[in-house]
Design a protein around this motif. Structure first.
Motif, short mmCIF file in Angstrom:
data_model
loop_
_atom_site.label_atom_id
_atom_site.label_comp_id
_atom_site.label_asym_id
_atom_site.label_seq_id
_atom_site.Cartn_x
_atom_site.Cartn_y
_atom_site.Cartn_z
N LEU A 37 2.08 0.47 -11.61
CA LEU A 37 1.16 0.95 -10.59
C LEU A 37 -0.10 0.07 -10.48
N PRO A 38 -0.74 -0.31 -11.59
CA PRO A 38 -1.93 -1.19 -11.45
C PRO A 38 -1.60 -2.50 -10.72
N LEU A 39 -0.42 -3.06 -10.98
CA LEU A 39 -0.03 -4.29 -10.31
C LEU A 39 0.14 -4.06 -8.81
N LEU A 40 0.80 -2.96 -8.43
CA LEU A 40 0.97 -2.67 -7.01
C LEU A 40 -0.39 -2.47 -6.33
N TYR A 45 15.46 -9.82 1.45
CA TYR A 45 15.53 -9.28 0.10
C TYR A 45 14.78 -7.95 0.05
N THR A 46 15.32 -7.03 -0.73
CA THR A 46 14.69 -5.72 -0.89
C THR A 46 14.42 -5.47 -2.37
N ARG A 47 13.20 -5.10 -2.67
CA ARG A 47 12.84 -4.71 -4.04
C ARG A 47 12.61 -3.20 -4.05
N ASN A 48 13.49 -2.48 -4.73
CA ASN A 48 13.35 -1.03 -4.85
C ASN A 48 12.52 -0.70 -6.08
N PHE A 49 11.57 0.20 -5.93
CA PHE A 49 10.79 0.71 -7.04
C PHE A 49 11.18 2.17 -7.24
N MET A 50 11.80 2.47 -8.36
CA MET A 50 12.30 3.82 -8.60
C MET A 50 11.40 4.56 -9.58
N PRO A 51 11.12 5.83 -9.33
CA PRO A 51 10.33 6.61 -10.30
C PRO A 51 11.11 6.81 -11.58
N GLN A 52 10.40 7.06 -12.65
CA GLN A 52 11.05 7.28 -13.95
C GLN A 52 11.94 8.51 -13.88
N GLU A 53 13.19 8.35 -14.32
CA GLU A 53 14.14 9.46 -14.28
C GLU A 53 13.98 10.32 -15.53
N ARG A 54 14.26 11.59 -15.37
CA ARG A 54 14.06 12.54 -16.45
C ARG A 54 15.39 12.92 -17.09
N LEU A 55 15.46 12.81 -18.41
CA LEU A 55 16.63 13.26 -19.16
C LEU A 55 16.21 14.47 -19.98
N ILE A 56 16.92 15.58 -19.76
CA ILE A 56 16.61 16.83 -20.45
C ILE A 56 17.69 17.09 -21.49
N LEU A 57 17.29 17.17 -22.74
CA LEU A 57 18.21 17.43 -23.84
C LEU A 57 18.09 18.91 -24.21
N LEU A 58 19.14 19.65 -23.94
CA LEU A 58 19.17 21.07 -24.29
C LEU A 58 19.86 21.20 -25.64
N GLY A 59 19.04 21.21 -26.67
CA GLY A 59 19.51 21.19 -28.05
C GLY A 59 18.85 20.05 -28.79
N GLY A 60 18.26 20.37 -29.95
CA GLY A 60 17.53 19.35 -30.70
C GLY A 60 18.20 18.99 -32.01
N GLY A 61 19.52 19.05 -32.04
CA GLY A 61 20.27 18.78 -33.26
C GLY A 61 20.38 17.31 -33.61
N THR A 62 21.35 16.98 -34.44
CA THR A 62 21.48 15.64 -35.01
C THR A 62 21.71 14.57 -33.95
N GLN A 84 0.83 -1.20 0.00
CA GLN A 84 0.00 0.00 0.00
C GLN A 84 0.87 1.26 0.00
N ALA A 85 1.93 1.25 0.80
CA ALA A 85 2.84 2.40 0.85
C ALA A 85 3.57 2.58 -0.47
N ALA A 86 3.99 1.46 -1.09
CA ALA A 86 4.68 1.53 -2.38
C ALA A 86 3.77 2.10 -3.46
N ALA A 87 2.50 1.66 -3.45
CA ALA A 87 1.55 2.17 -4.45
C ALA A 87 1.31 3.66 -4.26
N GLU A 88 1.21 4.09 -2.99
CA GLU A 88 0.99 5.51 -2.71
C GLU A 88 2.18 6.34 -3.18
N ASN A 89 3.40 5.87 -2.91
CA ASN A 89 4.59 6.59 -3.37
C ASN A 89 4.66 6.62 -4.89
N ALA A 90 4.32 5.51 -5.52
CA ALA A 90 4.35 5.45 -6.99
C ALA A 90 3.41 6.47 -7.60
N ARG A 91 2.23 6.64 -6.98
CA ARG A 91 1.27 7.64 -7.48
C ARG A 91 1.85 9.05 -7.39
#
Length: 212
Positions: A208-211, A31-48, A8-15
């Protein structure tokens, strides 16, 4: 805390986009299962280089944000994998995006002047987890020295990965993009034990639906 309470706590954090963990005892081993939020990659420049970099990073689970001041470069047909695209001058775009400590930022603009604009704005705010800048060693050293003369902290400047990417002898655009992705992985896993030696398992794709 019971397993149900942990779920329940993992689902709440995921939300909320926060990390979560489950701890389970099995045969005397914890055993520990870590659930990490999606990391953000910022591209400054839209070139080749940004196009293959966007594709490869999206495949690795990063949430992509692309910024460029040219409408012909900052658009969804060019970057279909990007969750957010900002078309504005780089300082304004950085302000709109709002840098977080957990972000990965790649400065891959089309020139020295724009790199400097990006770094000035970034260094005045929250330092991201990863900050890399493209360019030759000679050019990037000169730019960093210039920023130090302007009053920016040498300690912060030394945290910038430049020239960006791991040194794998990359020459082509796609090879350079792969070298950058390799450095992102190295930073992502810097404090993570290998699975063969650890009882900690990590998942970046929180279901999230699985959690729930």
């Amino acid at each position: 805390m019971t397993l149900l309470e942990q779920l329940q706590a993992a689902a709440e954090n995921a939300r909320k986009g926060l990390p979560a963990a489950l701890t389970i005892d099995a045969d005397g081993v914890q055993y520990t299962r870590n659930f990490m939020p999606q990391e953000r990659l910022i591209l400054l420049g839209g070139g080749t280089i940004a196009q293959p970099l966007c594709r490869y990073a999206a495949d690795l689970g990063f949430e992509l944000v692309v910024a460029d001041d040219r409408p012909s470069f900052a658009n969804h047909p060019r970057f279909p994998e990007a969750k957010q695209i900002v078309c504005d001058l780089f300082p304004a775009a950085i302000e709109k995006i709002g840098i977080r400590e957990s972000d990965y930022v790649a400065v891959i603009t089309r020139g020295h002047r724009y790199d400097a604009d990006c770094l000035r704005e970034l260094l005045r705010g929250i330092m991201p987890r990863y900050l890399g800048m493209i360019g030759s060693k000679r050019r990037t050293v000169g730019l960093l020295n210039m920023l130090e003369e302007e009053g920016f902290s040498r300690a912060d400047l030394d945290r910038i990965h430049t020239p960006i990417g791991l040194d794998i002898g990359a020459l082509t655009v796609k090879e350079i993009a792969i070298s950058i992705v390799a450095e992102l992985i190295a930073e992502r896993r810097r404090t993570t034990d290998r699975r063969s030696k650890s009882s900690i398992l990590t998942a970046e794709d929180i279901d999230l639906p699985l959690l729930e």
